[in-house]
Design a protein around this motif. Structure first.
Motif, PDB file in Angstrom:
ATOM      1  N   ALA A  43     -14.032  10.143  23.052  1.00 34.48           N
ATOM      2  CA  ALA A  43     -13.278  10.789  21.974  1.00 34.48           C
ATOM      3  C   ALA A  43     -13.248   9.925  20.726  1.00 34.48           C
ATOM      4  O   ALA A  43     -13.409  10.431  19.602  1.00 34.48           O
ATOM      5  N   ASN A  44     -13.035   8.619  20.893  1.00 33.74           N
ATOM      6  CA  ASN A  44     -13.007   7.707  19.748  1.00 33.74           C
ATOM      7  C   ASN A  44     -14.354   7.675  19.032  1.00 33.74           C
ATOM      8  O   ASN A  44     -14.424   7.666  17.794  1.00 33.74           O
ATOM      9  N   LEU A  45     -15.445   7.623  19.803  1.00 39.12           N
ATOM     10  CA  LEU A  45     -16.782   7.581  19.205  1.00 39.12           C
ATOM     11  C   LEU A  45     -17.084   8.876  18.441  1.00 39.12           C
ATOM     12  O   LEU A  45     -17.727   8.857  17.387  1.00 39.12           O
ATOM     13  N   ALA A  46     -16.589  10.014  18.991  1.00 36.64           N
ATOM     14  CA  ALA A  46     -16.887  11.303  18.360  1.00 36.64           C
ATOM     15  C   ALA A  46     -15.903  11.659  17.249  1.00 36.64           C
ATOM     16  O   ALA A  46     -16.162  12.564  16.445  1.00 36.64           O
ATOM     17  N   GLY A  47     -14.770  10.948  17.208  1.00 39.35           N
ATOM     18  CA  GLY A  47     -13.766  11.240  16.189  1.00 39.35           C
ATOM     19  C   GLY A  47     -13.006  12.516  16.464  1.00 39.35           C
ATOM     20  O   GLY A  47     -12.639  13.248  15.518  1.00 39.35           O
ATOM     21  N   VAL A  48     -12.800  12.798  17.754  1.00 34.40           N
ATOM     22  CA  VAL A  48     -12.058  14.002  18.145  1.00 34.40           C
ATOM     23  C   VAL A  48     -10.991  13.611  19.151  1.00 34.40           C
ATOM     24  O   VAL A  48     -10.903  12.465  19.591  1.00 34.40           O
ATOM     25  N   SER A  49     -10.204  14.582  19.585  1.00 36.00           N
ATOM     26  CA  SER A  49      -9.156  14.300  20.568  1.00 36.00           C
ATOM     27  C   SER A  49      -9.727  14.292  21.981  1.00 36.00           C
ATOM     28  O   SER A  49     -10.806  14.830  22.238  1.00 36.00           O
ATOM     29  N   VAL A  50      -8.965  13.681  22.892  1.00 34.92           N
ATOM     30  CA  VAL A  50      -9.362  13.651  24.290  1.00 34.92           C
ATOM     31  C   VAL A  50      -9.468  15.063  24.848  1.00 34.92           C
ATOM     32  O   VAL A  50     -10.394  15.392  25.615  1.00 34.92           O
ATOM     33  N   SER A  51      -8.526  15.939  24.455  1.00 37.98           N
ATOM     34  CA  SER A  51      -8.543  17.316  24.973  1.00 37.98           C
ATOM     35  C   SER A  51      -9.798  18.059  24.514  1.00 37.98           C
ATOM     36  O   SER A  51     -10.351  18.881  25.253  1.00 37.98           O
ATOM     37  N   MET A  83     -17.166   3.474  30.508  1.00 27.39           N
ATOM     38  CA  MET A  83     -17.010   4.423  29.410  1.00 27.39           C
ATOM     39  C   MET A  83     -16.168   5.597  29.910  1.00 27.39           C
ATOM     40  O   MET A  83     -16.613   6.360  30.783  1.00 27.39           O
ATOM     41  N   ASN A  84     -14.936   5.745  29.409  1.00 22.07           N
ATOM     42  CA  ASN A  84     -14.068   6.833  29.847  1.00 22.07           C
ATOM     43  C   ASN A  84     -13.946   7.889  28.740  1.00 22.07           C
ATOM     44  O   ASN A  84     -14.508   7.760  27.653  1.00 22.07           O
ATOM     45  N   ILE A  85     -13.136   8.945  29.064  1.00 22.33           N
ATOM     46  CA  ILE A  85     -13.044  10.072  28.134  1.00 22.33           C
ATOM     47  C   ILE A  85     -12.421   9.681  26.802  1.00 22.33           C
ATOM     48  O   ILE A  85     -12.773  10.212  25.749  1.00 22.33           O
ATOM     49  N   LYS A  86     -11.522   8.688  26.853  1.00 19.07           N
ATOM     50  CA  LYS A  86     -10.901   8.219  25.627  1.00 19.07           C
ATOM     51  C   LYS A  86     -11.937   7.533  24.729  1.00 19.07           C
ATOM     52  O   LYS A  86     -11.926   7.700  23.499  1.00 19.07           O
TER      53      LYS A  86
END
Length: 633
Positions: free
Chosen positions: A7-15, A1-4
């Motif tokens: 982000a996809n699960l949360a619906g936000v950007s990687v930053s 499980m990486n930061i990308k």
């Protein structure tokens, strides 16, 4: 499980995830921060590059299961072997939930496990294996539904072995009972393979996922002679359903099953069915060793082997002869009350009873049990009430091996009753309250037409309505059965019935009722033959019996037994006559054997306990007149 992924699960950007994780999120709303942190915590996210030391060993192995192996001894085998080898097992359960499975995977990764035993939720789960592969974490798949390199219990081999056991016993009509779950496909494949190797055709209709009372029709009708089962509880279910129709294994069918080593409570309950045991604990040990070998970089260990041996052969036998002639009995079922006194009651006198007993009876019941005790498959068509006595009778039929599939119950009438006076000389007299027997209608016989189809003899008595007798005779004749009729409790039998009868067996009193216009027994027999009866056999009590047909006229002496109770002697006679005619004896020999069976009956109290079984009867005959049995088979 990486930061990308986060982000996809949360619906936000990687930053945005990066800012929140690194606590630089002053510009981010509270709602977004809480949503991201919830996902981070659920999926155990940490920056892998800084948290995971790939070179170090933690001594922990992960066990990611999916409910199914948690309840059995396989998990214990994994745990015990891991601890024995110095590893600490960390066990997580996905419980059939893909999201929970992914959370468990990330949790194991953050714990820096040395390797993982993984039982995937389904095939879709396998795409997440990249999380393990990217970190070079050794993985052993268990129960991966045929996936490459997935380890599975030897259910395919077990099904093959069980099927071959039946084939070796000459079974060709083998059904496969399967439950749901991971073993289903493997079990069916093993069954198919065994059939293929023996040149037997696979039929989809012989794979059974659910069971009900209709399974007894498959057995009785000869559509299947043997069963293999993927689960012991399924086998017990079949075994109990068959008992309800008087079917017993291995006499009527063979039954082989898998049992797992955690099925001990079920085995205690039944202890009967022939099984092969799958040792889940040993398999768990093997799985653990495969993983430890992979962690150490050692050569792969040998494939798992389970020795296939039947634990017992209690329910394994040769098939019933396939089309073996059966005996069908259509008649009365009563609860008999025996009243014992020094003499029979007579007009104008008070009669004192010395004792009394109650037993199931009725000529239909007696003849069905009599032929079953002589080694034949027997069905009884009759009618019971819905009282407590009907349950006792039902149990007695099953205990004696009589198929009860033709028994119906009358909801508003009690079971028939018979009151039997027995005097010290052995003579008896009977009064009958028909009860539910009167409800055995022609329509009910019509509904049971299928039970006539593969029988050879039909035994009928006239303690049921005469229209019902007529219907039973008509169906039996159409199906090619030989009809034996006992004209009890009937003063008149129509010509329509008489012309269909192969063997009419009255006693002297019944013969007088049927032919009051003639004086001699010979004249009466001639009259009945003129009506179309093939054979007239008159039972004469202590004087034996008389036979007359188109070729033979002969008296047979009674057998030498002391009379205790004559009740049921004619039922014993008819049961033995049908049994030995069915075995190929000549009519003369069958009558002689039947006379001995009747002698056994009168020498004992009651009916059911006085009906001789085949071993007892033939052992006696072998000493007295062994030639009688030469023509039977």
């Amino acid at each position: 499980m990486n930061i990308k992924d986060i982000a996809n699960l949360a619906g936000v950007s990687v930053s945005t995830v990066s800012k929140i994780v690194n606590k630089k999120d002053q510009s981010i709303s509270k709602e977004t921060r809480e949503r991201v942190l919830k996902i981070v915590h659920e999926y155990n996210y940490t920056p892998y590059s800084s948290s995971i030391n790939k070179a170090a060993s933690t001594g922990i192995i992960g066990v990611l299961i999916n409910s199914t192996i948690s309840a059995d001894s396989m998990l214990n085998g994994i745990i015990n072997e891991a601890q024995r080898k110095g590893y600490s097992p960390l066990i997580l359960n996905s419980c059939g939930d893909l999201d929970q499975e992914l959370k468990n995977m990330t949790s194991l990764i953050t714990k820096q496990v040395d390797g993982i035993i993984w039982e995937p939720v389904n095939k879709e789960s396998l795409k997440n294996r990249t999380h393990f592969n990217s970190l070079d974490i050794p993985v052993v798949l268990v129960g991966g539904e045929g996936q490459a390199n997935s380890l599975e219990l030897p259910y395919k081999l077990a099904a093959y072995f069980l099927t071959k056991q039946l084939i070796d016993k000459k079974h060709t009509k083998i059904a496969c009972i399967v439950g749901e779950g991971q073993r289903r496909n493997a079990f069916i494949e093993g069954y198919k393979h065994a059939l293929f190797d023996s040149n037997l055709k696979f039929q989809e209709s012989m794979v059974l996922s659910s069971l009900d009372e209709t399974i007894n029709d498959f057995i009785i009708g000869g559509q299947t002679t043997g069963f293999i089962s993927s689960h012991l509880y399924k086998s017990i279910e079949l075994y109990n359903l068959a008992i309800q129709s008087g079917l017993k294994s291995p006499k009527d069918y063979s039954l082989l099953s898998i049992q797992n080593d955690y099925d001990s409570s079920l085995v205690t309950d039944q202890g009967t069915i022939s099984t092969v045991t799958i040792n889940n604990s040993n398999f768990g040990t093997y799985i653990c060793n495969v993983l430890i070998s992979s962690i150490a970089g050692a050569d792969p260990i040998k494939p798992y082997e389970e020795q296939m041996v039947l634990d017992n052969t209690n329910t394994l036998g040769f098939p019933d002869e396939g089309g073996k002639p059966k005996i069908l009995v259509v008649g009365s079922i009563n609860m008999d009350t025996y009243l014992y006194s020094p003499q029979l009651p007579h007009n104008g006198a008070t009669n004192f009873i010395s004792s009394f007993t109650k037993h199931p009876g009725g000529k239909g019941f007696n003849q069905a049990v009599g032929t079953a005790k002589l080694g034949h498959r027997v069905r009884l068509i009759g009618c019971l009430g819905s009282d407590m006595e009907s349950n006792s009778i039902f149990q007695d039929l099953e205990k004696n091996g009589v198929s009860t599939i033709g028994i119906t119950r009358s909801s508003d009438t009690e079971t028939g009753q018979a009151y039997i006076f027995v005097e010290s000389s052995g003579d008896s007299m009977i009064s009958v309250l028909p009860g539910a027997n009167a409800d055995l209608s022609p329509q009910k016989i019509e509904q049971q037409t299928g039970l006539f189809s593969d029988a050879k003899f039909c035994l009928i008595q006239t303690e049921i309505p005469v229209k019902t007798v007529e219907k039973a005779c008509s169906i039996a004749k159409n199906e090619g059965l030989s009809i034996i009729l006992k004209p009890s409790a009937s003063k008149i039998i129509s010509d329509t019935i008489l012309k269909q009868i192969d063997y009419l067996i009255p006693n002297e009193d019944e013969l007088l009722e049927l032919c009051p216009q003639f004086s001699s027994i010979e004249q009466k027999a001639d009259f009945l033959l003129s009506k179309g009866v093939k054979n007239v056999i008159v039972t004469l009590g202590k004087k034996g019996c008389y036979l007359k047909n188109a070729e033979v006229e002969r008296f047979f002496p009674a057998s030498e037994f002391a009379a205790v109770d004559s009740t049921g002697a004619s039922d014993a006679f008819i049961s033995a006559l049908a049994s030995y005619l069915l075995r190929g004896c000549s009519l003369v020999s069958a009558i002689q054997i039947a006379t001995i069976a009747a002698g056994f009956s009168v020498s004992r109290d009651g009916v059911i306990h006085s009906l001789a079984d085949r071993v007892t009867l033939e052992s006696y005959i072998a000493k007295k007149d062994p030639k009688l049995l030469l023509s039977s088979h």
